[in-house]
Write an enzyme that holds these catalytic residues in place. Structure first.
Site, PDB file in Angstrom:
ATOM      1  N   TRP A   1      32.981  73.171  10.386  1.00  0.00           N
ATOM      2  CA  TRP A   1      33.160  73.428   8.948  1.00  0.00           C
ATOM      3  C   TRP A   1      32.217  72.564   8.128  1.00  0.00           C
ATOM      4  O   TRP A   1      31.660  73.021   7.137  1.00  0.00           O
ATOM      5  CB  TRP A   1      34.622  73.246   8.543  1.00  0.00           C
ATOM      6  CG  TRP A   1      35.484  74.227   9.258  1.00  0.00           C
ATOM      7  CD1 TRP A   1      36.405  73.962  10.222  1.00  0.00           C
ATOM      8  CD2 TRP A   1      35.457  75.667   9.128  1.00  0.00           C
ATOM      9  NE1 TRP A   1      36.958  75.132  10.687  1.00  0.00           N
ATOM     10  CE2 TRP A   1      36.390  76.184  10.032  1.00  0.00           C
ATOM     11  CE3 TRP A   1      34.729  76.554   8.333  1.00  0.00           C
ATOM     12  CZ2 TRP A   1      36.628  77.553  10.168  1.00  0.00           C
ATOM     13  CZ3 TRP A   1      34.954  77.911   8.463  1.00  0.00           C
ATOM     14  CH2 TRP A   1      35.891  78.398   9.373  1.00  0.00           C
TER      15      TRP A   1
ATOM     16  N   ASP B   1      36.332  68.190   1.785  1.00  0.00           N
ATOM     17  CA  ASP B   1      36.969  69.433   2.214  1.00  0.00           C
ATOM     18  C   ASP B   1      38.240  69.015   2.945  1.00  0.00           C
ATOM     19  O   ASP B   1      38.198  68.551   4.080  1.00  0.00           O
ATOM     20  CB  ASP B   1      36.028  70.208   3.146  1.00  0.00           C
ATOM     21  CG  ASP B   1      36.721  71.421   3.777  1.00  0.00           C
ATOM     22  OD1 ASP B   1      37.894  71.683   3.450  1.00  0.00           O
ATOM     23  OD2 ASP B   1      36.070  72.095   4.602  1.00  0.00           O
TER      24      ASP B   1
ATOM     25  N   LYS C   1      46.825  76.521   5.084  1.00  0.00           N
ATOM     26  CA  LYS C   1      47.229  75.689   6.221  1.00  0.00           C
ATOM     27  C   LYS C   1      48.407  74.806   5.830  1.00  0.00           C
ATOM     28  O   LYS C   1      49.499  74.956   6.353  1.00  0.00           O
ATOM     29  CB  LYS C   1      46.054  74.851   6.704  1.00  0.00           C
ATOM     30  CG  LYS C   1      44.914  75.729   7.200  1.00  0.00           C
ATOM     31  CD  LYS C   1      43.659  74.950   7.451  1.00  0.00           C
ATOM     32  CE  LYS C   1      42.469  75.856   7.628  1.00  0.00           C
ATOM     33  NZ  LYS C   1      42.605  76.801   8.734  1.00  0.00           N
TER      34      LYS C   1
HETATM   35  N1  PMP Z   1      37.169  73.964   6.070  1.00  0.00           N
HETATM   36  C1  PMP Z   1      38.074  73.685   7.029  1.00  0.00           C
HETATM   37  C2  PMP Z   1      38.300  72.257   7.418  1.00  0.00           C
HETATM   38  C3  PMP Z   1      38.765  74.741   7.633  1.00  0.00           C
HETATM   39  O1  PMP Z   1      39.657  74.461   8.589  1.00  0.00           O
HETATM   40  C4  PMP Z   1      38.524  76.069   7.230  1.00  0.00           C
HETATM   41  C5  PMP Z   1      39.282  77.234   7.804  1.00  0.00           C
HETATM   42  N2  PMP Z   1      39.748  77.142   9.059  1.00  0.00           N
HETATM   43  C6  PMP Z   1      37.561  76.295   6.255  1.00  0.00           C
HETATM   44  C7  PMP Z   1      36.921  75.218   5.686  1.00  0.00           C
HETATM   45  C8  PMP Z   1      37.248  77.684   5.794  1.00  0.00           C
HETATM   46  O2  PMP Z   1      38.264  78.060   4.959  1.00  0.00           O
HETATM   47  P1  PMP Z   1      38.408  79.503   4.293  1.00  0.00           P
HETATM   48  O3  PMP Z   1      38.715  80.454   5.392  1.00  0.00           O
HETATM   49  O4  PMP Z   1      39.536  79.280   3.329  1.00  0.00           O
HETATM   50  O5  PMP Z   1      37.129  79.810   3.601  1.00  0.00           O
END
Ligand code: PMP
Length: 359
Positions: A103, A171, A195
């Protein structure tokens, strides 16, 4: 209908049962208003109260003062990968990124499109099994971005990096509100709700108001942070239902005792599970012990060939969603705020039993 089973999904993830039951009632008739909560105008007094209370509750939990704005956005955390540099990466400055997993890599790759970026630190060489302890800031740093919890590999920062005056951007998608947060150390925090917070569809952004002065003119309207701050996240139709459910989860956290209580519960659940992993060589945690996540507990079986069997049997016992992310394999138990201790105990009992039979 089947009873609810233990849901270890990494997201969308389990919500508190008490909240889901309250939502069920309010879907049909919100607090006796005669209107279903999904069916009311975002401009009406009922929804105004819903979004206002959600923000107020978040502010109480994090002890946020008015130097911060709270936004309810859409597009997930992924959209923030773009919005952060579009709004805050000024020309002539450098966006610094700590790379601790997939991520973080995605956030970095997106920022590259909008300006100059640098890798402040990376644990890629260790296949992201640890959190870098040191990092380097650019002399003209626009901000330092990090991912507080790495959902896929299962590592987590114990403390936020000390950004030494440059705005710290986080994030926090997979650990937001799992413990108290020293917000005075941050410039911006974002988290998709699905989450630790609510259903998919809303992303919370908390931004220090002085950073809004950086936002360039001519950004697309929904990609400009000021569109949200100037209109209380109601410039256009917001995701009303996810905001309502998120607000209900925030109230659930508050009623249980707030973020200190979340931290106590989360540490207890994770400690139980890691103690089980460490008890024998049959199961193995792949993350450095000091950097293990209390939200996403990842593990392997020493003989990888047994993992499919483990997952099939777990599923049959009502332990759902334990397969690791497709990019890394193995197992992952996501035990966010709403995940009950009984579910962790049930998993441990199954792990003991499986080891006895195949160990
Ligand atoms: N950052 C992290 C730490 C994540 O775990 C995730 C999704 N698993 C994301 C970003 C992406 O998130 P989204 O699907 O809401 O765009």
């Amino acid at each position: 209908m089947k009873d609810r089973i233990h849901n270890f999904s990494a997201g969308p993830a389990v919500l508190p049962l008490a909240v889901v039951e309250k939502v069920r009632e309010n879907l049909v008739n919100y607090e006796g208003s005669g209107l279903g909560v999904m069916e009311m105008s975002h401009r009406g007094p009922l929804f105004e109260t819903i979004i206002g209370e959600a923000e107020a509750c978040l502010r109480r939990l994090l002890q946020l003062d008015n130097t911060f704005a709270v936004l309810f956005a859409t597009g997930g955390a992924t959209n923030q990968f773009s919005m952060v540099p579009m709004n805050l990466l000024l020309p002539g400055m450098v966006g610094d990124y700590i790379i601790t997993g997939t991520w973080a890599e995605k956030a970095y790759a997106e920022a590259k499109k909008f300006g100059e970026v640098a890798v402040a630190a990376s644990s890629e060489a260790e296949r992201f099994r640890s959190i870098p302890k040191e990092f380097r800031l650019s002399p003209r740093s626009a901000y330092l971005h990090f991912t507080s919890n790495n959902t896929i590999v299962g590592s987590q920062f114990r403390h936020e990096p000390d950004a030494n005056g440059t705005p710290l951007i986080c994030d926090a998608s997979s650990d937001f509100l799992h413990k108290p947060l020293a917000m005075s150390r941050y410039g911006l925090v974002y988290a998709g709700a699905q989450k630790n917070l609510g259903p998919a569809g809303v992303t919370i952004v908390i931004i220090r108001r002085d950073l809004l002065e950086r936002c360039p003119e001519q950004l697309p309207i929904m990609l400009d942070y000021r569109t949200y701050t100037n209109h209380g996240s109601l410039y256009n139709t917001p995701p009303t239902f996810p905001i309502y459910v998120t607000g209900a989860v925030l109230q659930w956290i508050e009623a249980l005792g707030g973020l200190e209580e979340m931290e106590r519960r989360n540490n207890e659940k994770a400690a139980l599970l890691y103690a089980r992993l460490d008890r024998s060589d049959f199961y193995r945690s792949v993350v450095d012990p000091s950097d293990r996540s209390v939200m996403n507990v990842t593990f392997r079986i020493h003989d990888h060939a047994l993992e499919d069997k483990f997952l099939v049997e777990a599923q049959a016992r009502g332990l759902d969603g334990l397969q690791g992310h497709r990019s890394v394999g193995g197992m992952r138990a996501s035990i966010y705020n709403a995940f009950p201790r009984e579910g962790v105990v049930a998993l441990i009992e199954f792990m003991d039993d499986f080891e006895q039979r195949f160990g």
